[in-house]
Motif scaffolding. Structure first.
Motif, PDB file in Angstrom:
ATOM      1  N   ALA A  57       0.839  -1.208   0.000  1.00 15.22           N
ATOM      2  CA  ALA A  57       0.000   0.000   0.000  1.00 15.22           C
ATOM      3  C   ALA A  57       0.874   1.259   0.000  1.00 15.22           C
ATOM      4  O   ALA A  57       0.569   2.244  -0.685  1.00 15.22           O
ATOM      5  CB  ALA A  57      -0.928  -0.016   1.214  1.00 15.22           C
ATOM      6  N   ILE A  58       1.972   1.200   0.751  1.00 15.59           N
ATOM      7  CA  ILE A  58       2.871   2.364   0.811  1.00 15.59           C
ATOM      8  C   ILE A  58       3.485   2.629  -0.566  1.00 15.59           C
ATOM      9  O   ILE A  58       3.550   3.777  -1.018  1.00 15.59           O
ATOM     10  CB  ILE A  58       3.977   2.137   1.880  1.00 15.59           C
ATOM     11  CG1 ILE A  58       3.351   2.202   3.273  1.00 15.59           C
ATOM     12  CG2 ILE A  58       5.104   3.149   1.739  1.00 15.59           C
ATOM     13  CD1 ILE A  58       4.253   1.671   4.387  1.00 15.59           C
ATOM     14  N   VAL A  59       3.914   1.565  -1.245  1.00 18.67           N
ATOM     15  CA  VAL A  59       4.505   1.740  -2.591  1.00 18.67           C
ATOM     16  C   VAL A  59       3.496   2.436  -3.498  1.00 18.67           C
ATOM     17  O   VAL A  59       3.796   3.444  -4.147  1.00 18.67           O
ATOM     18  CB  VAL A  59       4.931   0.367  -3.190  1.00 18.67           C
ATOM     19  CG1 VAL A  59       5.272   0.499  -4.662  1.00 18.67           C
ATOM     20  CG2 VAL A  59       6.111  -0.212  -2.417  1.00 18.67           C
ATOM     21  N   ALA A  60       2.279   1.918  -3.523  1.00 14.53           N
ATOM     22  CA  ALA A  60       1.254   2.486  -4.416  1.00 14.53           C
ATOM     23  C   ALA A  60       0.933   3.926  -4.020  1.00 14.53           C
ATOM     24  O   ALA A  60       0.833   4.821  -4.878  1.00 14.53           O
ATOM     25  CB  ALA A  60      -0.001   1.623  -4.365  1.00 14.53           C
ATOM     26  N   TRP A  84      -4.260   4.573   9.753  1.00 16.85           N
ATOM     27  CA  TRP A  84      -3.241   4.455  10.804  1.00 16.85           C
ATOM     28  C   TRP A  84      -1.828   4.605  10.220  1.00 16.85           C
ATOM     29  O   TRP A  84      -0.939   5.204  10.820  1.00 16.85           O
ATOM     30  CB  TRP A  84      -3.439   3.090  11.470  1.00 16.85           C
ATOM     31  CG  TRP A  84      -2.453   2.674  12.490  1.00 16.85           C
ATOM     32  CD1 TRP A  84      -2.258   3.218  13.729  1.00 16.85           C
ATOM     33  CD2 TRP A  84      -1.530   1.575  12.391  1.00 16.85           C
ATOM     34  NE1 TRP A  84      -1.282   2.529  14.402  1.00 16.85           N
ATOM     35  CE2 TRP A  84      -0.819   1.514  13.595  1.00 16.85           C
ATOM     36  CE3 TRP A  84      -1.250   0.625  11.391  1.00 16.85           C
ATOM     37  CZ2 TRP A  84       0.167   0.557  13.842  1.00 16.85           C
ATOM     38  CZ3 TRP A  84      -0.285  -0.337  11.629  1.00 16.85           C
ATOM     39  CH2 TRP A  84       0.413  -0.359  12.850  1.00 16.85           C
ATOM     40  N   LEU A  85      -1.646   4.075   9.002  1.00 15.54           N
ATOM     41  CA  LEU A  85      -0.331   4.187   8.339  1.00 15.54           C
ATOM     42  C   LEU A  85      -0.142   5.568   7.695  1.00 15.54           C
ATOM     43  O   LEU A  85       0.914   5.854   7.129  1.00 15.54           O
ATOM     44  CB  LEU A  85      -0.196   3.109   7.258  1.00 15.54           C
ATOM     45  CG  LEU A  85      -0.104   1.668   7.748  1.00 15.54           C
ATOM     46  CD1 LEU A  85      -0.343   0.683   6.603  1.00 15.54           C
ATOM     47  CD2 LEU A  85       1.252   1.399   8.402  1.00 15.54           C
ATOM     48  N   ILE A 133       5.155   5.933  12.210  1.00 16.23           N
ATOM     49  CA  ILE A 133       6.573   5.552  12.372  1.00 16.23           C
ATOM     50  C   ILE A 133       6.831   4.234  11.642  1.00 16.23           C
ATOM     51  O   ILE A 133       7.820   4.079  10.920  1.00 16.23           O
ATOM     52  CB  ILE A 133       6.943   5.450  13.878  1.00 16.23           C
ATOM     53  CG1 ILE A 133       6.886   6.849  14.493  1.00 16.23           C
ATOM     54  CG2 ILE A 133       8.313   4.807  14.068  1.00 16.23           C
ATOM     55  CD1 ILE A 133       7.192   6.913  15.974  1.00 16.23           C
ATOM     56  N   LEU A 134       5.896   3.286  11.790  1.00 14.98           N
ATOM     57  CA  LEU A 134       6.047   2.006  11.096  1.00 14.98           C
ATOM     58  C   LEU A 134       6.136   2.233   9.580  1.00 14.98           C
ATOM     59  O   LEU A 134       6.999   1.677   8.894  1.00 14.98           O
ATOM     60  CB  LEU A 134       4.869   1.090  11.425  1.00 14.98           C
ATOM     61  CG  LEU A 134       4.844  -0.236  10.661  1.00 14.98           C
ATOM     62  CD1 LEU A 134       6.030  -1.119  11.053  1.00 14.98           C
ATOM     63  CD2 LEU A 134       3.534  -0.990  10.888  1.00 14.98           C
ATOM     64  N   ALA A 135       5.241   3.070   9.050  1.00  8.98           N
ATOM     65  CA  ALA A 135       5.231   3.326   7.599  1.00  8.98           C
ATOM     66  C   ALA A 135       6.565   3.929   7.164  1.00  8.98           C
ATOM     67  O   ALA A 135       7.127   3.536   6.135  1.00  8.98           O
ATOM     68  CB  ALA A 135       4.066   4.248   7.233  1.00  8.98           C
TER      69      ALA A 135
END
Ligand code: GLU
Length: 282
Positions: A28-31, A68-69, A263-265
Motif C-alpha cells: 500500500a505504501i509503494v502504491a 493508521w499508516l 513511524i512504522l510506515a
C-alpha cells in the motif's frame, strides 16, 4: 509530443479474506507514495469477488489500517458491486468463441496436469472441444490458443523489470468465470483497473505472471493499457512471503497494541524492516 498527460492513478486492492499484515502495508505504501510523488491519486479497491471467503467486517479494518499508516486514499467500488460488468465481458468473449466450459475438479486437474506454470498446474485442456453441459456447475476457461491468434503478439511495461513480451501461454487456459464465484481474479481485476482509471498497476512480484493474462484480456476486451510496477515482497526468516497463516502479526493487532503507524510506515519506506524480515522474491 507523444507523452501522456494522464494523471498517475495507483491502487491497493486487498481481498477481505484475512487481516492485512506488514507485506500489505508495504504494498500500500509503494502504491500510495508513487501516486503522491506524481501528484496523482491512490485508490483502495476491495476485492471481494469470492463471497464465500469474504468477511465484510474486515473492510472497516482495512480502512482503519490505511488511515493508521497515514495513507490517504479514495475508495472505489468493491468487486461485489460489479458482477454484472464481469458477466457482460465474459459474454463478449464467449460470443467471440474464446471461452469453453470446464467441469474438472481441482483434484482432477492436479492429476492430469503435465506442466506447472508460474501460478501452479497448467490446465491440460481436458474439456476443450468436449461437449460439456453448461447448465450444471462449470467454470469458463479462456482458450489461450484462440485468444493469442486473435490478439497477436503483445507487450507490456514493468517500471522495474522493463519491457516484457506477454506470454499468457505460460499460465494456460485460465478460468475467467469460476464454478464457485462469479468471476476469477484475472477477469475482475483487469476490468476494475480499467473502470477505475488505474494508470499504474502496483502489486507484489508474486503476481508478475498474472500480468501476461491481464494484458491479453485488455486486448480482447478493448481496454486501456496501464503500466505495471511489481515490487519485491517482504519475506520472513525462512525466505517465505509473509502470510497470516505463517504467524505474521496483523496490522490491526499492531494498531490495537498502540504502535505508531506513521513511524512504522516510515520504517518500511526506508527499508528498515522488523528483525527477521527482508525484501526479496518468494
Ligand atoms: N486482491 C489481490 C490480493 O489481495 C491483489 C490483486 C492485485 O493487486 O492485482 O492478493
Amino acid at each position: 509530443m507523444g507523452f501522456s498527460n494522464a494523471m498517475t492513478v495507483t491502487r491497493f486492492a486487498p481481498s477481505p479474506n484475512g487481516p492485512l499484515h506488514l507485506g500489505h502495508a508495504y504494498s500500500a505504501i509503494v502504491a500510495h507514495d508513487i501516486a503522491r510523488e506524481a501528484g496523482g491519486k491512490f485508490l483502495l479497491r476491495v476485492e471481494d469477488i469470492d463471497g464465500a471467503r469474504s468477511r465484510t467486517e474486515l473492510v472497516e479494518e482495512f480502512r482503519a489500517d490505511l488511515a493508521w499508516l497515514g495513507l490517504e486514499c479514495e475508495e472505489v467500488s468493491a468487486q461485489s458491486t460489479r458482477i454484472v460488468t464481469y458477466l457482460d465481458a465474459a459474454e463478449t468473449l464467449r460470443r467471440d468463441g474464446l471461452l469453453y466450459p470446464c467441469e474438472c475438479t481441482r483434484a482432477q486437474i492436479a492429476e492430469a496436469a503435465r506442466q506447472t506454470g508460474p501460478a501452479g498446474p497448467v490446465y491440460p485442456g481436458t474439456c476443450k472441444g468436449r461437449s460439456v453441459n453448461s447448465d450444471g456447475p462449470v467454470a469458463w476457461r479462456l482458450d489461450i490458443e484462440k485468444a493469442l491468434s486473435k490478439a497477436g503478439s503483445l507487450e507490456w511495461i514493468d517500471e522495474l523489470a522493463g519491457a516484457q513480451r506477454a506470454e499468457p501461454e505460460l499460465l494456460g487456459d485460465v478460468v475467467l468465470l469460476r464454478k464457485e464465484a462469479p468471476a476469477s481474479y484475472h477477469l475482475a481485476a483487469t476490468i476494475d483497473d480499467a473502470a477505475d482509471g488505474v494508470t499504474l498497476v502496483t502489486r507484489g512480484q508474486d503476481l508478475f505472471a498474472a500480468t501476461h493474462i491481464h494484458r491479453l484480456l485488455q486486448e480482447l476486451l478493448g481496454l486501456p493499457i496501464p503500466r505495471w510496477h511489481h515490487h519485491g515482497l517482504l519475506l520472513d526468516g525462512n525466505g517465505k512471503k509473509l502470510a497470516k497463516r505463517r504467524g505474521s502479526p496483523s496490522l490491526a493487532d499492531r494498531r490495537r497494541a498502540g504502535e505508531d503507524g506513521l513511524i512504522l510506515a516510515d520504517r518500511l519506506r526506508r527499508g528498515d524492516f522488523p528483525t527477521g524480515i527482508s525484501l526479496g522474491n518468494d
